[in-house]
Scaffold this motif. Structure first.
Motif, PDB file in Angstrom:
ATOM      1  N   ASP A  76     -38.296 -24.595 -23.202  1.00 11.66           N
ATOM      2  CA  ASP A  76     -38.523 -26.027 -23.018  1.00 11.66           C
ATOM      3  C   ASP A  76     -37.714 -26.539 -21.826  1.00 11.66           C
ATOM      4  N   HIS A  77     -36.470 -26.078 -21.730  1.00 14.59           N
ATOM      5  CA  HIS A  77     -35.588 -26.564 -20.668  1.00 14.59           C
ATOM      6  C   HIS A  77     -36.050 -26.098 -19.281  1.00 14.59           C
ATOM      7  N   GLN A  91     -31.817 -41.815 -21.825  1.00 15.20           N
ATOM      8  CA  GLN A  91     -33.211 -42.104 -22.167  1.00 15.20           C
ATOM      9  C   GLN A  91     -33.348 -43.430 -22.910  1.00 15.20           C
ATOM     10  N   GLN A  94     -36.650 -35.651 -11.564  1.00 14.08           N
ATOM     11  CA  GLN A  94     -35.588 -36.583 -11.920  1.00 14.08           C
ATOM     12  C   GLN A  94     -35.141 -36.308 -13.342  1.00 14.08           C
ATOM     13  N   THR A  95     -33.836 -36.178 -13.499  1.00 12.05           N
ATOM     14  CA  THR A  95     -33.328 -35.972 -14.853  1.00 12.05           C
ATOM     15  C   THR A  95     -33.243 -37.313 -15.582  1.00 12.05           C
ATOM     16  N   THR A  96     -33.368 -37.278 -16.901  1.00 10.99           N
ATOM     17  CA  THR A  96     -33.283 -38.524 -17.678  1.00 10.99           C
ATOM     18  C   THR A  96     -32.131 -38.402 -18.665  1.00 10.99           C
ATOM     19  N   LEU A  97     -30.928 -38.335 -18.123  1.00 14.39           N
ATOM     20  CA  LEU A  97     -29.753 -38.198 -18.976  1.00 14.39           C
ATOM     21  C   LEU A  97     -29.600 -39.390 -19.909  1.00 14.39           C
ATOM     22  N   SER A 107     -38.545 -28.259 -17.624  1.00 16.26           N
ATOM     23  CA  SER A 107     -38.244 -29.698 -17.636  1.00 16.26           C
ATOM     24  C   SER A 107     -37.862 -30.229 -16.255  1.00 16.26           C
ATOM     25  N   PRO A 108     -38.033 -31.553 -16.066  1.00 11.93           N
ATOM     26  CA  PRO A 108     -37.588 -32.184 -14.813  1.00 11.93           C
ATOM     27  C   PRO A 108     -36.084 -32.012 -14.578  1.00 11.93           C
ATOM     28  N   THR A 109     -35.293 -31.980 -15.667  1.00  8.61           N
ATOM     29  CA  THR A 109     -33.842 -31.817 -15.505  1.00  8.61           C
ATOM     30  C   THR A 109     -33.528 -30.475 -14.852  1.00  8.61           C
ATOM     31  N   PHE A 110     -34.190 -29.414 -15.282  1.00  8.98           N
ATOM     32  CA  PHE A 110     -33.949 -28.100 -14.695  1.00  8.98           C
ATOM     33  C   PHE A 110     -34.404 -28.082 -13.234  1.00  8.98           C
ATOM     34  N   MET A 161     -34.623 -22.767 -24.474  1.00  8.27           N
ATOM     35  CA  MET A 161     -34.578 -22.376 -23.058  1.00  8.27           C
ATOM     36  C   MET A 161     -35.943 -22.559 -22.390  1.00  8.27           C
ATOM     37  N   ASN A 165     -31.856 -29.852 -11.218  1.00  6.41           N
ATOM     38  CA  ASN A 165     -30.645 -29.034 -11.045  1.00  6.41           C
ATOM     39  C   ASN A 165     -30.850 -27.905 -10.040  1.00  6.41           C
ATOM     40  N   MET A 166     -32.089 -27.424  -9.937  1.00  2.18           N
ATOM     41  CA  MET A 166     -32.407 -26.321  -9.015  1.00  2.18           C
ATOM     42  C   MET A 166     -32.710 -26.834  -7.603  1.00  2.18           C
TER      43      MET A 166
END
Lengths: 64, 404
Positions: A24-25, A45, A40-43, A28-31, A22, A34-35
């Protein structure tokens, strides 16, 4: 019958792993993405130009 | 509550053996939490990969599918059952995956890697290390999931060795080597499958010949299971015949290709976890060349929950935990007290596996299994070189108080 492990130890380890994932998340850019905080998320990679699963370049590319 | 293997098998047929409800509940709760988090924060295909990882963990545990012991059994006693199961796995996976990654499904690609000094040295070190560490990449993970304390130590040093490997890999890549060699590119997918099957058949024969010379018979244990236990009960509580596990592992790898675009890999995640820990304690890993390559840089910067090997490893750990709970054997591998020589073997073995996995572009799964399943020559060289390293590792085991 005697138990082979301590239950509290299993719970503590599981919580520690979850907290680490958690933590780490949440940084992260993904979090952030999402917020709605940009980033930018890197779904995906995958690097299709890489020469190995770790992303290493090809020996021929390194010689250039 | 725990019972020994003998007590479990002594249960009357039809009566379900005791399961470890606490471990089963904790593993299921862990799976539900993590799957929900991945679902909410990332994408459905990663949830799918998480559950594929869990399935692979169950198969590895219930099938006791260890590459390390399979190799050692054949070398030491001539028993080739485990090694033959691995050849069956490679043959089936190659049949399933080569056509897919050779244009069968657009957007997929096989596991490839350069062929050179780095690969040979890395896989040799890995082979040596896995005999001391007590498991390969997947073997370490599933035994950790099943609560084996010594293997936790092996995993910690696997991660440490992986980080050192990321520092040194660019140096090794500059040693002589060539670009990846894909058999399907020159022979076509079916030609590549035929050639690989011919090699596997030759190895199968060689294994059997040596086994017969050493033991006087050829074992046919691929489908062996306790016939007094129903199929459903065996499926839920183990132990699975090798063949069941091999089929699940091959199909699991195919699902991984379909969902993620590339075959299964385990050890990149260890390097990533180590690099993130190093970052946390103050090292700037972004300056390390390995972590400037596109994939590494993206993975290091972003969440573990969007990194495919990490997500699958989490699933594998929890799947193995669930299977160990169903078999009522959680932590059963930690009952003997750890002696310092065994601890030293775990430290050396784990470190060498971590370092070797980076130089050799993966472990038995990522390099050998997925490499051969993709008809890449590096998978075969990894197999041969790691086997030679493993021979030395087997000789070294008694010096660390480890039995053969």
């Amino acid at each position: 019958m005697e138990q082979m492990y301590k239950r509290w130890r299993v719970v503590v380890i599981m919580i520690a792993i979850l907290v680490a994932v958690m933590a780490d998340h949440l940084r992260s850019p993904t979090f952030a993405f999402n917020m709605g905080q940009g980033g930018q998320t890197t779904l995906m990679q995958r690097d299709l130009g890489a020469c190995a699963p770790c992303g290493a370049p090809c020996p021929s590319a390194r010689k250039e | 509550m725990t019972v020994s293997t003998a007590q479990v098998t002594a249960e009357p047929a039809g009566k379900f053996p005791k399961i470890d409800r606490f471990i089963v509940s904790v593993s299921l709760l862990g799976m539900a939490l993590l799957a929900s988090l991945i679902w909410l924060e990332t994408a459905p295909f990663l949830v799918g990969l998480f559950f594929v990882g869990a399935l692979l963990g169950i198969a590895l545990y219930h099938g006791a599918f260890g590459f390390t012991a399979g190799w050692r059994n054949w070398v030491v006693s001539g028993n080739g059952t485990g090694l033959r199961a691995q050849l069956f796995l490679l043959g089936l996976a190659c049949l399933l995956i080569v056509p897919v990654v050779s244009g069968g499904i657009e957007g997929t690609a096989g596991t490839i890697a350069p062929v050179g000094v780095s690969l040979v040295v890395g896989s040799f070190l890995f082979g040596f290390g896995m005999q001391l560490g007590g498991g390969c990449g997947s073997g370490t993970l599933f035994t950790v999931g099943a609560g084996n304390l010594r293997m936790v130590l092996t995993l910690v040093f696997f991660i440490f060795g992986s980080v050192i490997g990321t520092l040194h890999l660019p140096f090794w890549l500059d040693a002589p080597g060539t670009d990846p060699i894909q058999l399907a590119a020159s022979l076509g997918p079916w030609g590549a499958i035929a050639l690989q099957w011919a090699v596997l058949a030759g190895l199968w024969w060689l294994i059997g010949r040596r086994e017969k010379r050493m033991t006087g018979k050829t074992s046919h244990g691929l489908l062996e299971r306790d016939r007094s236990v129903s199929v459903v009960r065996t499926l839920l509580t183990g132990r699975w015949p090798f063949l069941w596990a091999a089929v699940v592992l091959a199909v699991g790898n195919l699902l991984t290709v379909i969902l993620s675009g590339t075959p299964w890999g385990v050890t990149f995640a260890f390097a990533l976890w180590g690099a993130k820990i190093a970052q946390f304690i103050g090292f700037d890993m972004t300056q390390v060349e390995f972590w400037t390559w596109d994939y590494g840089a993206l993975a290091l910067r972003d969440s573990l929950l969007v990194n495919v090997p990490s997500v699958m490893n989490f699933g594998l750990l929890l799947g193995a935990m669930l299977a160990a709970g169903m078999a009522n054997k959680y932590n059963a591998g930690s009952q003997n007290p750890l002696v310092w020589r065994s601890v030293l073997a775990a430290v050396i073995g784990g470190s060498l596996m971590g370092y070797g996995a980076r130089l050799g572009f993966g472990c038995n799964i990522g390099a050998m299994f997925s490499g051969i399943a993709s008809a890449s020559v590096h998978g075969w060289i990894w197999f041969a070189s790691a086997f030679v390293g493993s021979l030395l590792g087997i000789k070294a085991r008694p010096h660390f108080g480890l039995g053969n």
